[in-house]
Design a protein around this motif. Structure first.
Motif, PDB file in Angstrom:
ATOM      1  N   SER A   1       7.717   6.578  17.313  1.00 10.27           N
ATOM      2  CA  SER A   1       8.990   7.294  17.418  1.00 10.27           C
ATOM      3  C   SER A   1       8.790   8.699  17.975  1.00 10.27           C
ATOM      4  N   ASP A   2       9.762   9.119  18.793  1.00  8.06           N
ATOM      5  CA  ASP A   2       9.743  10.477  19.326  1.00  8.06           C
ATOM      6  C   ASP A   2      10.618  11.410  18.491  1.00  8.06           C
ATOM      7  N   ASN A   3      11.332  10.843  17.522  1.00  8.63           N
ATOM      8  CA  ASN A   3      12.248  11.623  16.685  1.00  8.63           C
ATOM      9  C   ASN A   3      11.487  12.168  15.474  1.00  8.63           C
ATOM     10  N   PRO A   4      11.382  13.498  15.331  1.00  9.20           N
ATOM     11  CA  PRO A   4      10.639  14.071  14.205  1.00  9.20           C
ATOM     12  C   PRO A   4      11.186  13.631  12.846  1.00  9.20           C
ATOM     13  N   ARG A   5      12.503  13.503  12.742  1.00 10.08           N
ATOM     14  CA  ARG A   5      13.090  13.080  11.471  1.00 10.08           C
ATOM     15  C   ARG A   5      12.784  11.618  11.154  1.00 10.08           C
ATOM     16  N   MET A   6      12.721  10.802  12.187  1.00 13.56           N
ATOM     17  CA  MET A   6      12.357   9.406  11.993  1.00 13.56           C
ATOM     18  C   MET A   6      10.899   9.297  11.553  1.00 13.56           C
ATOM     19  N   ARG A   7      10.033  10.098  12.182  1.00 17.71           N
ATOM     20  CA  ARG A   7       8.624  10.085  11.789  1.00 17.71           C
ATOM     21  C   ARG A   7       8.451  10.606  10.368  1.00 17.71           C
ATOM     22  N   ALA A   8       9.266  11.607  10.006  1.00 20.64           N
ATOM     23  CA  ALA A   8       9.185  12.148   8.642  1.00 20.64           C
ATOM     24  C   ALA A   8       9.607  11.091   7.619  1.00 20.64           C
ATOM     25  N   LEU A   9      10.670  10.347   7.939  1.00 19.19           N
ATOM     26  CA  LEU A   9      11.103   9.274   7.042  1.00 19.19           C
ATOM     27  C   LEU A   9      10.024   8.202   6.937  1.00 19.19           C
ATOM     28  N   ALA A  10       9.454   7.842   8.073  1.00 20.54           N
ATOM     29  CA  ALA A  10       8.400   6.827   8.067  1.00 20.54           C
ATOM     30  C   ALA A  10       7.213   7.266   7.217  1.00 20.54           C
ATOM     31  N   SER A  11       6.821   8.523   7.332  1.00 20.99           N
ATOM     32  CA  SER A  11       5.719   9.052   6.531  1.00 20.99           C
ATOM     33  C   SER A  11       6.049   9.012   5.044  1.00 20.99           C
ATOM     34  N   ARG A  12       7.284   9.356   4.724  1.00 19.43           N
ATOM     35  CA  ARG A  12       7.747   9.317   3.327  1.00 19.43           C
ATOM     36  C   ARG A  12       7.730   7.888   2.794  1.00 19.43           C
ATOM     37  N   ILE A  13       8.150   6.945   3.604  1.00 20.93           N
ATOM     38  CA  ILE A  13       8.156   5.533   3.204  1.00 20.93           C
ATOM     39  C   ILE A  13       6.732   5.058   2.929  1.00 20.93           C
ATOM     40  N   VAL A  14       5.789   5.425   3.797  1.00 21.40           N
ATOM     41  CA  VAL A  14       4.399   5.033   3.602  1.00 21.40           C
ATOM     42  C   VAL A  14       3.861   5.562   2.278  1.00 21.40           C
ATOM     43  N   SER A  15       4.044   6.852   2.023  1.00 21.56           N
ATOM     44  CA  SER A  15       3.484   7.444   0.803  1.00 21.56           C
ATOM     45  C   SER A  15       4.170   6.924  -0.454  1.00 21.56           C
ATOM     46  N   ASP A  16       5.489   6.787  -0.411  1.00 21.01           N
ATOM     47  CA  ASP A  16       6.218   6.325  -1.596  1.00 21.01           C
ATOM     48  C   ASP A  16       5.917   4.864  -1.919  1.00 21.01           C
ATOM     49  N   HIS A  17       5.875   4.030  -0.889  1.00 17.19           N
ATOM     50  CA  HIS A  17       5.592   2.608  -1.139  1.00 17.19           C
ATOM     51  C   HIS A  17       4.129   2.383  -1.520  1.00 17.19           C
ATOM     52  N   ALA A  18       3.241   3.232  -1.025  1.00 23.12           N
ATOM     53  CA  ALA A  18       1.838   3.141  -1.450  1.00 23.12           C
ATOM     54  C   ALA A  18       1.731   3.474  -2.936  1.00 23.12           C
ATOM     55  N   ALA A  19       2.492   4.481  -3.381  1.00 21.78           N
ATOM     56  CA  ALA A  19       2.486   4.857  -4.797  1.00 21.78           C
ATOM     57  C   ALA A  19       3.078   3.743  -5.657  1.00 21.78           C
ATOM     58  N   LEU A  20       4.172   3.148  -5.194  1.00 21.09           N
ATOM     59  CA  LEU A  20       4.779   2.030  -5.928  1.00 21.09           C
ATOM     60  C   LEU A  20       3.814   0.849  -5.987  1.00 21.09           C
ATOM     61  N   ASN A  21       3.170   0.574  -4.868  1.00 21.41           N
ATOM     62  CA  ASN A  21       2.240  -0.548  -4.814  1.00 21.41           C
ATOM     63  C   ASN A  21       1.083  -0.351  -5.783  1.00 21.41           C
ATOM     64  N   LEU A  22       0.610   0.890  -5.913  1.00 22.61           N
ATOM     65  CA  LEU A  22      -0.476   1.189  -6.849  1.00 22.61           C
ATOM     66  C   LEU A  22      -0.033   0.915  -8.280  1.00 22.61           C
ATOM     67  N   GLN A  23       1.197   1.306  -8.609  1.00 24.34           N
ATOM     68  CA  GLN A  23       1.712   1.044  -9.957  1.00 24.34           C
ATOM     69  C   GLN A  23       1.767  -0.448 -10.250  1.00 24.34           C
ATOM     70  N   PHE A  24       2.237  -1.222  -9.276  1.00 20.15           N
ATOM     71  CA  PHE A  24       2.308  -2.669  -9.475  1.00 20.15           C
ATOM     72  C   PHE A  24       0.913  -3.286  -9.563  1.00 20.15           C
ATOM     73  N   ALA A  25      -0.027  -2.766  -8.777  1.00 23.37           N
ATOM     74  CA  ALA A  25      -1.396  -3.285  -8.810  1.00 23.37           C
ATOM     75  C   ALA A  25      -2.027  -3.034 -10.179  1.00 23.37           C
ATOM     76  N   GLN A  26      -1.839  -1.827 -10.708  1.00 31.06           N
ATOM     77  CA  GLN A  26      -2.374  -1.496 -12.028  1.00 31.06           C
ATOM     78  C   GLN A  26      -1.697  -2.329 -13.113  1.00 31.06           C
ATOM     79  N   PHE A  27      -0.406  -2.515 -12.967  1.00 23.81           N
ATOM     80  CA  PHE A  27       0.348  -3.326 -13.924  1.00 23.81           C
ATOM     81  C   PHE A  27      -0.149  -4.771 -13.905  1.00 23.81           C
ATOM     82  N   ALA A  28      -0.299  -5.336 -12.707  1.00 22.53           N
ATOM     83  CA  ALA A  28      -0.752  -6.718 -12.578  1.00 22.53           C
ATOM     84  C   ALA A  28      -2.167  -6.888 -13.126  1.00 22.53           C
TER      85      ALA A  28
END
Length: 199
Positions: free
Chosen positions: A74-101
């Motif tokens: 993406s060339d849109n800074p706001r789109m890249r910022a959202l994408a970065s936020r999605i990566v970090s937030d979903h990685a954190a959620l995934n870690l919680q589920f992995a530890q739970f499992a």
């Protein structure tokens, strides 16, 4: 005689302690066994809970994959910022589920987003550029977040496992933030994109 009595008086408590040790050990083993039985029962997830964990972890993988693609294309800074936020937030959620499992002794998940579906979405995004890419990515984020938020809301209300219920409840506002941001970015695409988002 006095020595014999003194010896007997000091020896009696020791003998009583030695006699009681096996009984104490047996009681401790019984308590531990009972606790383990309760723990084993508590660690068993029902079919709906297992399906939610599978869906949530598969969604994390899909969201991270697509968002990383957006960060690079993406060339849109706001789109890249959202994408970065999605990566970090979903990685954190995934870690919680992995530890739970792991705590539940889970050996893996049989259900979730099929790999071919993720690859199809990747291929579609990779065929686009500029504004078309941004709108397609934002549209995917809106659609996928709507779906997974509904699953989180259901788990937060109905899950029998308290920890799973807490993970779901805390994840909802995070996902709602992604959804709101994706919708805002879609509106930048004009009425045609808004109509597609509302379908």
């Amino acid at each position: 005689m006095t020595r014999t009595r003194a010896f007997a008086s000091t020896r009696l408590p020791l003998l009583l302690c030695l006699a009681l040790l096996p009984a104490v050990g047996f009681a401790q083993k019984a308590a531990t066994s009972k606790s383990n039985r309760r723990g084993e029962h508590h660690h068993t997830l029902d079919a709906r809970e297992q399906a939610f964990v599978a869906q949530a972890t598969a969604d994390d993988a899909m969201q991270i994959t697509l968002a990383k693609l957006a960060m690079g294309r993406s060339d849109n800074p706001r789109m890249r910022a959202l994408a970065s936020r999605i990566v970090s937030d979903h990685a954190a959620l995934n870690l919680q589920f992995a530890q739970f499992a792991a705590g539940k002794g889970s050996k893996g998940h049989a259900h979730g987003v099929p790999v071919r579906s993720i690859r199809a979405m990747q291929a579609h995004l990779q065929s686009l550029h500029g504004e078309a890419f941004d709108q397609a990515f934002a549209g995917m984020m809106v659609k996928e977040h709507r779906s997974i938020i509904a699953a989180y809301e259901a788990a937060a209300k109905t899950a029998a496992d308290d920890r799973l219920k807490t993970i779901a409840a805390r994840g909802i506002p995070v996902l709602q933030g992604h959804l709101a941001a994706a919708r805002a970015l879609m509106k930048e695409g004009g009425p045609a994109q808004q109509r597609r988002e509302s379908q």
